[in-house]
Design an enzyme around this catalytic site. Structure first.
Site, PDB file in Angstrom:
ATOM      1  N   THR A 122      71.682   0.740  63.537  1.00  0.00           N
ATOM      2  CA  THR A 122      71.295   0.612  64.946  1.00  0.00           C
ATOM      3  C   THR A 122      71.232   1.960  65.649  1.00  0.00           C
ATOM      4  OG1 THR A 122      71.804  -0.447  67.054  1.00  0.00           O
ATOM      5  CG2 THR A 122      73.671   0.150  65.707  1.00  0.00           C
ATOM      6  N   ARG A 123      70.366   2.030  66.669  1.00  0.00           N
ATOM      7  CA  ARG A 123      70.296   3.235  67.513  1.00  0.00           C
ATOM      8  C   ARG A 123      70.484   2.850  68.974  1.00  0.00           C
ATOM      9  NH1 ARG A 123      64.591   2.131  68.652  1.00  0.00           N
ATOM     10  NH2 ARG A 123      64.807   3.156  70.650  1.00  0.00           N
TER      11      ARG A 123
ATOM     12  N   HIS B  80      74.805  -5.755  71.860  1.00  0.00           N
ATOM     13  CA  HIS B  80      75.183  -6.824  72.787  1.00  0.00           C
ATOM     14  C   HIS B  80      75.475  -8.082  71.980  1.00  0.00           C
ATOM     15  CE1 HIS B  80      74.066  -4.108  75.946  1.00  0.00           C
ATOM     16  NE2 HIS B  80      72.859  -3.968  75.429  1.00  0.00           N
TER      17      HIS B  80
ATOM     18  N   HIS C  66      73.266  -8.987  68.946  1.00  0.00           N
ATOM     19  CA  HIS C  66      73.504  -8.167  67.751  1.00  0.00           C
ATOM     20  C   HIS C  66      74.783  -8.610  67.048  1.00  0.00           C
ATOM     21  CE1 HIS C  66      71.394  -5.554  70.711  1.00  0.00           C
ATOM     22  NE2 HIS C  66      70.565  -5.457  69.686  1.00  0.00           N
TER      23      HIS C  66
ATOM     24  N   ARG D 286      63.688  -7.635  63.805  1.00  0.00           N
ATOM     25  CA  ARG D 286      62.340  -7.525  64.361  1.00  0.00           C
ATOM     26  C   ARG D 286      62.066  -6.056  64.693  1.00  0.00           C
ATOM     27  NH1 ARG D 286      59.711  -7.294  69.102  1.00  0.00           N
ATOM     28  NH2 ARG D 286      57.892  -8.654  69.315  1.00  0.00           N
TER      29      ARG D 286
END
Ligand code: PPS
Length: 570
Positions: free
Chosen positions: A197-198, A202, A205, A291
């Protein structure tokens, strides 16, 4: 090696010399030509040296590069999707020869590695962009980087690692592949799902990652990128504080956090393959692809560079060779009547579905609006509110521009007093004359000097703005291009309000409070703005002040009201 998952290519390629050899290398390298690694190269070299990029043993040579660009494979045939090159300027390359040793240093001059130069060549950047990223459009961040920030010459050779690049932040959370493998071994984790992740995480996730882990009866590695991400992303300091908080939302002993100093390219499908191979090198068995994985945003016409699930499709093609299982996910949405997140493709028309886009989320943060419980955790929002304070706590710059004698300083000072009277803001005034006495005392009025003067003012104002203060600037700033540059510099960290003090030249000349116009007309001052040096009228200022019909006090009042209506003053 005792690892649960073989690295890509079978061997973890750690490229560091032993301690005593490294010490000797440091001494000898003083005689080598030296290259200061760029921030991106520093990320790349760290991951090359610690084995994250196994099986690479250095920056790619031309044969491997060509093959990676064209076929996503090294010349040996092994899958590798991303060209990793050491780019230098043509001037520096001209001073090198094949067989030379080269010292590679960080920005402070600390020796990171040495390299025996095997090849020096000029890449075809357009072909690289089109084949790797599927486009040569500059709106793609990696293409922009390739065309504007990448040197024209690539050099390659085996790396001899001397010292890992230094980090002062979150040291305990940074791991090399062998360190993380060691942690998994210690914990007895045999199956590990990695989450790349970057962004701040929340509830959606948390839901995806938790589901992925339970679905595969695996443990979870939250593996965020803290090297270089997409311009405009939330800074990694804030993100890491958020990740540390979300960790507590998983069942105990199930999940761990480690930071990856990767420089992302936002290369979508190819990047997904690259990310998975890296995680395999860290010993993970599963990799989540959601996605629009590593998506660069949209083209100027609003259509996406890659289809939302293109990364999953490409991964599927190479799945057998990858030897790290993809855990594909559809976008998760919140179903209100079920009080639950579910994948978007499992929703029905009857369901009341809620979603907040990233843009909408940032808008709410910026405007201090409510963020629902179902979207995120209170402690994460609290952390993010620190970097997105409401408008009346954000820094901003009021930038006056106009001819000499137009009334800029008088209005600026009246505005300053009004703001001090209001008392809710800390204000610094950077008046033209005052700046010239202090910051720019050695400068004259040539185009170069004026630009330098305005950029200095812009730099100081940007620092004040970034730190939540208010800067009021009042130089002539006669050139549109320079004003634009200053605007974009300042807008990175807060607001910019340009005010054109539109007093006609005849009026300024009539007032001539300092007697300078008379001197300019008499040829005693050369290059005077409006007389024999241009003033470019601002194209899109936030406000225009007509001093022929407005006193300085009324003008300052109008500006104050404008600042209130923009939300900057409460
Ligand atoms: S600039 O162009 O933005 O860098 O100018 P600035 O720093 O605002 O300085 C403007 C003040 O310097 C005096 N001065 C001149 N102005 C314009 N052109 C020439 N050649 C020049 N020489 C001296 C002038 O008093 C300006 O003050 P203000 O307050 O604008 O009247």
């Amino acid at each position: 090696m005792g690892a649960f998952k073989e690295p890509h290519g079978g061997v973890l390629k750690e490229l560091y010399l032993g301690e005593s050899v490294a010490e000797e290398e440091k001494l000898i390298a003083g005689n080598y030509p030296s290259w200061d690694l760029t921030p991106r190269q520093l990320c790349d070299i760290e991951l090359l040296l610690n084995g994250s990029f196994s099986p690479l043993s250095g920056f790619l040579g031309s044969k491997d590069y060509q093959s990676v660009v064209e076929k996503m494979r090294l010349s040996s045939g092994m899958l590798w999707p991303m060209p990793i090159n050491l780019d230098v300027t043509s001037k520096f390359a001209d001073s090198l020869e094949q067989g030379n040793m080269l010292a590679l240093r960080d920005q402070e001059g600390v020796l990171v590695a040495t390299m025996e130069i095997e090849e020096i060549w000029k890449p075809d950047k357009i072909a690289e962009a089109e084949q790797v990223y599927g486009t040569s459009m500059e709106a793609h961040p990696a293409v922009h980087y390739l065309l504007h920030q990448t040197g024209d010459v690539y050099i390659s050779g085996e790396l001899r690692g001397v010292e890992p690049p230094t980090h002062y932040d979150f040291k305990l959370l940074r791991d090399s592949p062998s360190e993380l493998r060691g942690r998994f071994r210690k914990l007895g984790w045999r199956k590990v799902v990695a989450f790349q992740t970057r962004n701040p995480m929340h509830r959606a996730h948390q839901e995806i990652t938790y589901r992925a882990a339970t679905m595969h009866e695996a443990n979870l590695l939250v593996h965020p990128v803290v090297g270089m991400t997409k311009p405009g992303d939330v800074d990694h300091y804030t993100r890491v504080r958020c990740y540390e908080k979300i960790l507590e939302r998983y069942p105990e002993q199930t999940t761990t956090l480690s930071l990856l100093n990767l420089a992302m390219r936002m290369g979508g499908p190819r990047e997904a393959i690259w990310h998975a191979i890296i995680r395999k090198n860290y010993g993970c068995t599963h990799f989540i692809v959601g996605r629009d994985h590593a998506g660069p945003g949209n083209k100027p016409d609003g259509t996406p560079f890659y289809e939302p699930y293109e990364a999953q499709e490409l991964y599927e093609k190479f799945h057998d060779e990858m030897d790290i299982t993809m855990v594909p996910f559809q976008q998760m949405v919140y179903v209100e009547d079920r009080a639950q997140y579910i994948p978007v493709n499992e929703t029905t028309n009857e369901m009341k579905v809620a979603n907040i886009s990233g843009t909408e989320f940032r808008r709410r943060l910026r405007e201090g609006l409510d963020i629902p419980e179902w979207f995120s955790y209170g402690e994460i929002i609290q952390e993010l509110r620190k970097i997105y304070p409401p408008k009346h706590q954000q820094g901003f710059t009021v930038f006056f521009t106009g001819l000499s004698g137009s009334g800029k300083s008088t209005i600026a000072n009246a505005l300053l007093v009004k703001m001090l009277e209001n008392g809710n803001r800390r204000v610094t005034i950077l008046d033209g004359d005052v700046v010239r006495k202090n910051l720019s005392s050695e400068l004259g009025f040539s185009k170069e000097h004026r630009d330098l003067n305005i950029k200095r003012i812009g730099y100081v104002a940007a620092e004040i703005t970034k730190n939540g203060g208010v800067a009021i600037c009042a130089p002539i700033a006669p050139y549109e291009k320079t004003r634009k540059e200053v605007r974009s510099m300042i807008e990175e960290g807060g607001g910019f309000v340009e005010i054109f003090v539109n007093t006609p030249l005849e009026e300024c000349e009539k007032r001539d409070r300092k007697g300078l116009y008379a001197q300019a007309r008499a040829g005693k001052i050369k290059g005077f703005t409006g007389i024999d040096d241009p003033y470019e009228v601002p194209k899109d200022p936030e406000m225009v002040i007509d001093t022929l019909h407005l006193s300085a006090e009324l003008a300052a009042h109008r500006i104050f009201v404008k600042l209130e209506s923009l939300g900057y003053i409460k």
